[in-house]
Design an enzyme around this catalytic site. Structure first.
Site, PDB file in Angstrom:
ATOM      1  N   ARG A  76      79.772  -2.497  55.192  1.00  0.00           N
ATOM      2  CA  ARG A  76      80.887  -2.557  54.462  1.00  0.00           C
ATOM      3  C   ARG A  76      82.380  -1.973  54.412  1.00  0.00           C
ATOM      4  O   ARG A  76      82.138  -0.915  55.822  1.00  0.00           O
ATOM      5  CB  ARG A  76      80.822  -1.213  53.133  1.00  0.00           C
ATOM      6  CG  ARG A  76      79.513  -2.190  52.448  1.00  0.00           C
ATOM      7  CD  ARG A  76      79.134  -0.793  51.412  1.00  0.00           C
ATOM      8  NE  ARG A  76      77.760  -0.748  50.643  1.00  0.00           N
ATOM      9  CZ  ARG A  76      77.613  -1.926  49.474  1.00  0.00           C
ATOM     10  NH1 ARG A  76      78.057  -2.507  49.319  1.00  0.00           N
ATOM     11  NH2 ARG A  76      76.454  -1.533  49.488  1.00  0.00           N
ATOM     12  N   ASN A 112      81.633  -8.830  45.608  1.00  0.00           N
ATOM     13  CA  ASN A 112      82.412  -9.170  45.290  1.00  0.00           C
ATOM     14  C   ASN A 112      83.759  -8.106  46.037  1.00  0.00           C
ATOM     15  O   ASN A 112      84.818  -8.948  46.461  1.00  0.00           O
ATOM     16  CB  ASN A 112      83.006  -8.371  43.774  1.00  0.00           C
ATOM     17  CG  ASN A 112      82.428  -9.251  42.854  1.00  0.00           C
ATOM     18  OD1 ASN A 112      82.755 -10.093  42.405  1.00  0.00           O
ATOM     19  ND2 ASN A 112      81.230  -8.446  42.925  1.00  0.00           N
ATOM     20  N   GLY A 113      83.614  -7.406  46.739  1.00  0.00           N
ATOM     21  CA  GLY A 113      84.374  -6.839  47.691  1.00  0.00           C
ATOM     22  C   GLY A 113      84.959  -7.885  49.609  1.00  0.00           C
ATOM     23  O   GLY A 113      86.495  -8.015  49.228  1.00  0.00           O
ATOM     24  N   ASP A 136      72.805  -8.426  43.223  1.00  0.00           N
ATOM     25  CA  ASP A 136      73.102  -7.676  41.260  1.00  0.00           C
ATOM     26  C   ASP A 136      74.183  -9.531  40.205  1.00  0.00           C
ATOM     27  O   ASP A 136      73.619  -8.774  39.060  1.00  0.00           O
ATOM     28  CB  ASP A 136      74.847  -6.739  41.502  1.00  0.00           C
ATOM     29  CG  ASP A 136      74.395  -6.007  42.160  1.00  0.00           C
ATOM     30  OD1 ASP A 136      73.398  -5.318  42.332  1.00  0.00           O
ATOM     31  OD2 ASP A 136      75.133  -5.793  43.069  1.00  0.00           O
ATOM     32  N   ARG A 171      50.881   7.699  29.971  1.00  0.00           N
ATOM     33  CA  ARG A 171      52.441   7.670  30.615  1.00  0.00           C
ATOM     34  C   ARG A 171      53.653   7.376  30.420  1.00  0.00           C
ATOM     35  O   ARG A 171      53.620   6.012  29.582  1.00  0.00           O
ATOM     36  CB  ARG A 171      52.434   8.299  32.133  1.00  0.00           C
ATOM     37  CG  ARG A 171      51.591   9.535  32.428  1.00  0.00           C
ATOM     38  CD  ARG A 171      51.969   9.450  34.467  1.00  0.00           C
ATOM     39  NE  ARG A 171      51.017  10.929  34.452  1.00  0.00           N
ATOM     40  CZ  ARG A 171      50.595  10.904  35.376  1.00  0.00           C
ATOM     41  NH1 ARG A 171      49.960  10.021  36.917  1.00  0.00           N
ATOM     42  NH2 ARG A 171      49.964  12.120  35.847  1.00  0.00           N
ATOM     43  N   GLY A 179      71.681  -1.619  40.166  1.00  0.00           N
ATOM     44  CA  GLY A 179      72.908  -1.985  39.613  1.00  0.00           C
ATOM     45  C   GLY A 179      73.789  -1.155  39.049  1.00  0.00           C
ATOM     46  O   GLY A 179      73.855  -0.245  38.398  1.00  0.00           O
ATOM     47  N   ARG A 275      57.094  10.265  34.596  1.00  0.00           N
ATOM     48  CA  ARG A 275      56.905   9.794  35.388  1.00  0.00           C
ATOM     49  C   ARG A 275      58.362   9.099  35.729  1.00  0.00           C
ATOM     50  O   ARG A 275      58.917   7.807  34.970  1.00  0.00           O
ATOM     51  CB  ARG A 275      56.114   9.372  36.457  1.00  0.00           C
ATOM     52  CG  ARG A 275      54.911  10.164  36.213  1.00  0.00           C
ATOM     53  CD  ARG A 275      55.165  11.618  36.827  1.00  0.00           C
ATOM     54  NE  ARG A 275      53.427  12.048  37.023  1.00  0.00           N
ATOM     55  CZ  ARG A 275      53.802  13.055  36.954  1.00  0.00           C
ATOM     56  NH1 ARG A 275      54.358  13.024  35.940  1.00  0.00           N
ATOM     57  NH2 ARG A 275      52.592  13.512  36.685  1.00  0.00           N
ATOM     58  N   ARG A 284      65.642  -4.981  47.746  1.00  0.00           N
ATOM     59  CA  ARG A 284      67.063  -5.840  48.734  1.00  0.00           C
ATOM     60  C   ARG A 284      65.933  -6.654  49.930  1.00  0.00           C
ATOM     61  O   ARG A 284      66.809  -7.631  50.852  1.00  0.00           O
ATOM     62  CB  ARG A 284      68.032  -5.254  48.916  1.00  0.00           C
ATOM     63  CG  ARG A 284      69.248  -5.004  48.287  1.00  0.00           C
ATOM     64  CD  ARG A 284      70.724  -4.897  48.495  1.00  0.00           C
ATOM     65  NE  ARG A 284      70.576  -4.395  49.648  1.00  0.00           N
ATOM     66  CZ  ARG A 284      71.042  -3.376  49.828  1.00  0.00           C
ATOM     67  NH1 ARG A 284      72.134  -2.602  48.909  1.00  0.00           N
ATOM     68  NH2 ARG A 284      72.374  -3.153  51.370  1.00  0.00           N
TER      69      ARG A 284
END
Ligand code: F6P
Length: 357
Positions: A76, A112-113, A136, A171, A179, A275, A284
């Site tokens: 990134r 996006n970036g 995402d 449970r 996300g 839990r 991913r």
């Protein structure tokens, strides 16, 4: 000789290799091995900045359709780091590499970036074609990104597996799905997994409403409840805070993940055993599912077609099941979040799924 640069940037996802293979297969088919040179830049924009690459032959793209991750590596490079007081030195470096190698086009795979930077390069006069990757599914201009369906299969499998153990022990389980800003993955996984509560970043939650659902199920003698919680959810109280207040509140939060806080909030209000399961980056990882392999191949082939036709400055997207070029400047800087009035939310509500609001 046609010269193409290729890079994968931002968080990885399934289908990156499949997409690059789609681009390369068409281009090598069209130009022939001796008339095409593909430069694979290492670790995203970093490789373009520092001129680090491997020259890839048609053989390098063989056998990678179902391979997870990215053969190029990724990283990134935050958009704001492209600039400093003197201007945009990193953009200058990227342009220098492009010109030095005499590239005809850059093929950029990212989220996006990545698209913001790709648009900047396009505005600087570089020939760019991009492809939308992310689990995402939050890239504007495409109905679907590659990676989403593979991650969805993983998240759904996690929920399925929890169902049986949740039933055995009576449970409550919280599954935290990736996300931060967009809840697409969680919305789909929650539907596919048949959960009782779906909490999305787009819909601030009221914990009392969530507890009401769980109590009602207990009264109905239903032995388990599953909540799908997106990692970026916020409460109704937090939604009223200023950005600064919210940041401070989260810094002071004693939980590593929001799901643990929600679990405690439930236990404080009701006598229920909760839990938490956080599949995290497992979502991913691994091979792309069949849907993503097809989408990635279609996207890749379209990108190659754009290059052959010298149609630059576009992202390849999916609209109504047609693979189409979308102008990069329309994509950059926008986020595709879940619209509150979308059919999926209405349908989920109709079958009794609570969004905690
Ligand atoms: O954008 C993809 C994504 O997996 C998000 O869902 C998640 O919030 C983020 O990346 C995690 O980023 P990182 O890999 O840097 O921890």
């Amino acid at each position: 000789m046609k010269k193409i640069g290729m890079l994968t940037s931002g968080g990885d996802c399934q289908g990156l290799n499949a997409t690059m293979r789609g681009v390369a297969k068409y281009l090598f088919e069209y130009y022939g091995d001796s008339e095409l040179k593909v430069y694979g830049f290492k670790d995203g924009y970093k490789g373009l900045i520092s001129n680090e690459y491997d020259v890839l032959t048609s053989r390098d793209f063989s056998g990678i359709l179902n391979l997870g991750g990215t053969i190029l590596g990724t990283s990134r490079v935050p958009f704001k780091e492209l600039k400093n007081e003197e201007g945009m030195p990193r953009v200058k470096q990227m342009k220098e590499t492009y010109n030095l190698l005499g590239l005809d086009c850059l093929v950029i795979l990212g989220g996006n970036g990545t698209h913001k930077t790709a648009n900047l390069l396009s505005e600087e006069g570089l020939n760019v074609v991009t492809l939308p990757k992310t689990i995402d599914n939050d890239i504007w201009g495409t109905d679907m990104t590659f990676g989403f369906h593979s991650a969805l299969d993983v998240a759904t499998d996690v929920i399925d597996r929890l169902h049986s153990t949740a039933t055995s022990h009576s449970r409550i389980f919280i599954v935290e799905v990736m996300g931060h800003k967009a809840g697409w993955l969680n919305l789909y996984a929650g539907m596919a997994g048949g959960v009782e509560v779906i909490l999305l970043p787009e819909i601030p939650y009221d914990i009392d409403k969530v507890v009401d659902v769980l109590e009602k199920r207990r009264q109905q003698r239903k032995r388990f409840s599953i909540l799908a919680v997106a990692e970026g959810v916020i409460s109704k109280e937090e939604a009223k805070m200023s950005k600064k207040e919210f940041k401070q509140a989260r810094e002071n939060m004693r939980y590593s993940n929001i799901s643990y806080r929600i679990a405690d909030e439930i236990t404080e209000r009701a006598d229920l055993e909760v839990r938490v399961t956080i599949p995290g980056h497992v979502q991913r990882g691994g091979a792309p599912c069949a849907y993503d392999r097809v989408l990635a191949t279609r996207f890749g082939a379209k990108a190659a077609e754009l290059i052959i036709n010298k149609k630059y400055g576009y992202m390849v997207g999916l609209k109504n099941n047609k693979v189409v070029p979308v102008p990069l400047n329309e994509v950059a800087g926008k986020l595709k979040t879940v619209p509150l009035d979308c059919d999926l939310i209405k349908e989920a509500r109709n079958i009794g799924i609570s969004f905690g609001d």
